[in-house]
Design a protein around this motif. Structure first.
Motif, PDB file in Angstrom:
ATOM      1  N   ARG A 202      45.973  38.206  38.743  1.00 35.33           N
ATOM      2  CA  ARG A 202      44.836  39.030  38.333  1.00 35.33           C
ATOM      3  C   ARG A 202      45.130  39.686  36.984  1.00 35.33           C
ATOM      4  NH1 ARG A 202      44.887  40.050  44.024  1.00 35.33           N
ATOM      5  NH2 ARG A 202      42.837  39.722  45.011  1.00 35.33           N
ATOM      6  N   TRP A 258      45.132  49.176  40.240  1.00 39.69           N
ATOM      7  CA  TRP A 258      43.837  48.829  39.641  1.00 39.69           C
ATOM      8  C   TRP A 258      43.622  47.321  39.670  1.00 39.69           C
ATOM      9  CZ3 TRP A 258      42.760  45.714  35.450  1.00 39.69           C
ATOM     10  CH2 TRP A 258      41.436  45.735  34.979  1.00 39.69           C
ATOM     11  N   ARG A 261      42.494  45.804  42.888  1.00 40.78           N
ATOM     12  CA  ARG A 261      41.123  46.124  43.300  1.00 40.78           C
ATOM     13  C   ARG A 261      40.102  45.246  42.588  1.00 40.78           C
ATOM     14  NH1 ARG A 261      43.180  51.449  42.960  1.00 40.78           N
ATOM     15  NH2 ARG A 261      42.209  51.751  40.912  1.00 40.78           N
ATOM     16  N   GLN A 262      40.593  44.414  41.661  1.00 40.59           N
ATOM     17  CA  GLN A 262      39.700  43.539  40.934  1.00 40.59           C
ATOM     18  C   GLN A 262      39.447  42.266  41.726  1.00 40.59           C
ATOM     19  OE1 GLN A 262      38.412  44.990  38.139  1.00 40.59           O
ATOM     20  NE2 GLN A 262      39.737  46.596  38.982  1.00 40.59           N
ATOM     21  N   ALA A 266      38.777  37.629  38.373  1.00 46.63           N
ATOM     22  CA  ALA A 266      39.395  38.197  37.184  1.00 46.63           C
ATOM     23  C   ALA A 266      40.712  37.518  36.837  1.00 46.63           C
ATOM     24  CB  ALA A 266      39.656  39.690  37.395  1.00 46.63           C
TER      25      ALA A 266
END
Length: 267
Positions: A202, A258, A261-262, A266
């Motif tokens: 990611r 972070w 959580r994508q 991505a």
């Protein structure tokens, strides 16, 4: 007990031009980055972006500027602010030595932000690209520190087989902390990041892994490195290098959270 070999810091003398070992280790670091970055171009993520050799050359150019300018300013601000405030013109005297990794790291981040802006690509995509290519160059720089007999370690147990006496550091054996850092922050971190970055990741994951890995390994290595004489140990018995590494680990953990959580799109 070993004795540090007295190596002439000048590797080659060409008339009035002196080529220092430390400078050569930086050239090796830049060359290794270039070669590894060319390999990174084969990763599907970057192959799809259409990046080529010219992009690597630009990354290296901006990166070198970031390292030199950021590293020098970081050394001035973090380690000797009052000394350079009294003689501000010495800030540009980089030939006297004095570069900070953490300052150079900030300089690289800003340089990569400029590159990302010019290429209209996500900044984290750029930092994810360069992260696995950096540690092996850091190892080269630490070898340069060892050749110069500088940034030596703390006093070691006399029974330590590789304890080493450094000229200018007294007669007691010390940890060759430059080599510890070359192995931890350099070789080991390179292997871990290179293998990790080979798979689909990611956005931001590889950058987060670098922050956590470098900050952790530097924090550990600092327990064996002699603190700067004019600073000593700071709060909680930690060195300045350790205090500067803690934000890297925290920032890496935050970025990791972070990134996870994508959505998978991505990657």
């Amino acid at each position: 007990m070993l004795i540090h070999p007295q190596i002439d810091p000048v590797a080659l003398q060409l008339g009035p031009l002196s080529i220092h070992w430390y400078g050569l280790t930086y050239l090796v670091a830049f060359a290794l980055f270039f070669l590894l970055a060319l390999r990174r171009l084969k990763h599907p993520t970057y192959a799809n972006l259409g990046w080529g050799r010219r992009d690597i050359e630009d990354l290296l150019f901006f990166g070198v500027l970031g390292i030199i300018i950021g590293g020098r300013l970081g050394y001035v601000l973090f380690y000797r602010p009052m000394e350079f405030l009294a003689e501000p013109l010495r800030i540009v005297a980089v030939w006297e030595g004095g570069l900070s990794f953490h300052g150079g790291f900030i300089g690289i981040l800003l340089a990569m932000a400029w590159f990302a802006y010019r290429r209209r690509v996500n900044w984290l995509r750029v930092t994810d690209f360069i992260a696995p290519c950096i540690p092996i160059g850091l190892a080269s720089g630490r070898i340069g520190n060892f050749i110069n007999g500088e940034l030596w370690g703390r006093v070691a147990d006399p029974a330590l087989p590789w304890g080493m006496v450094f000229r200018g550091a007294g007669d007691l054996p010390r940890h060759p902390s430059q080599l510890y850092q070359a192995l931890l922050e350099g070789l080991l971190l390179f292997v871990l990041l290179w293998l990790y970055a080979r798979g689909p990741r990611r956005l931001g994951e590889v950058s987060a892994a670098f922050l956590i890995g470098y900050g952790t390994f530097r924090f550990i290595a600092e327990f064996f490195r002699e603190p700067d004489a004019h600073l000593g140990l700071l709060g909680l018995g930690l060195s300045l290098g350790q205090w500067l590494s803690l934000p890297m680990v925290l920032a890496g953990a935050a970025l990791w959270g972070w990134a996870h959580r994508q959505p998978r799109s991505a990657v």
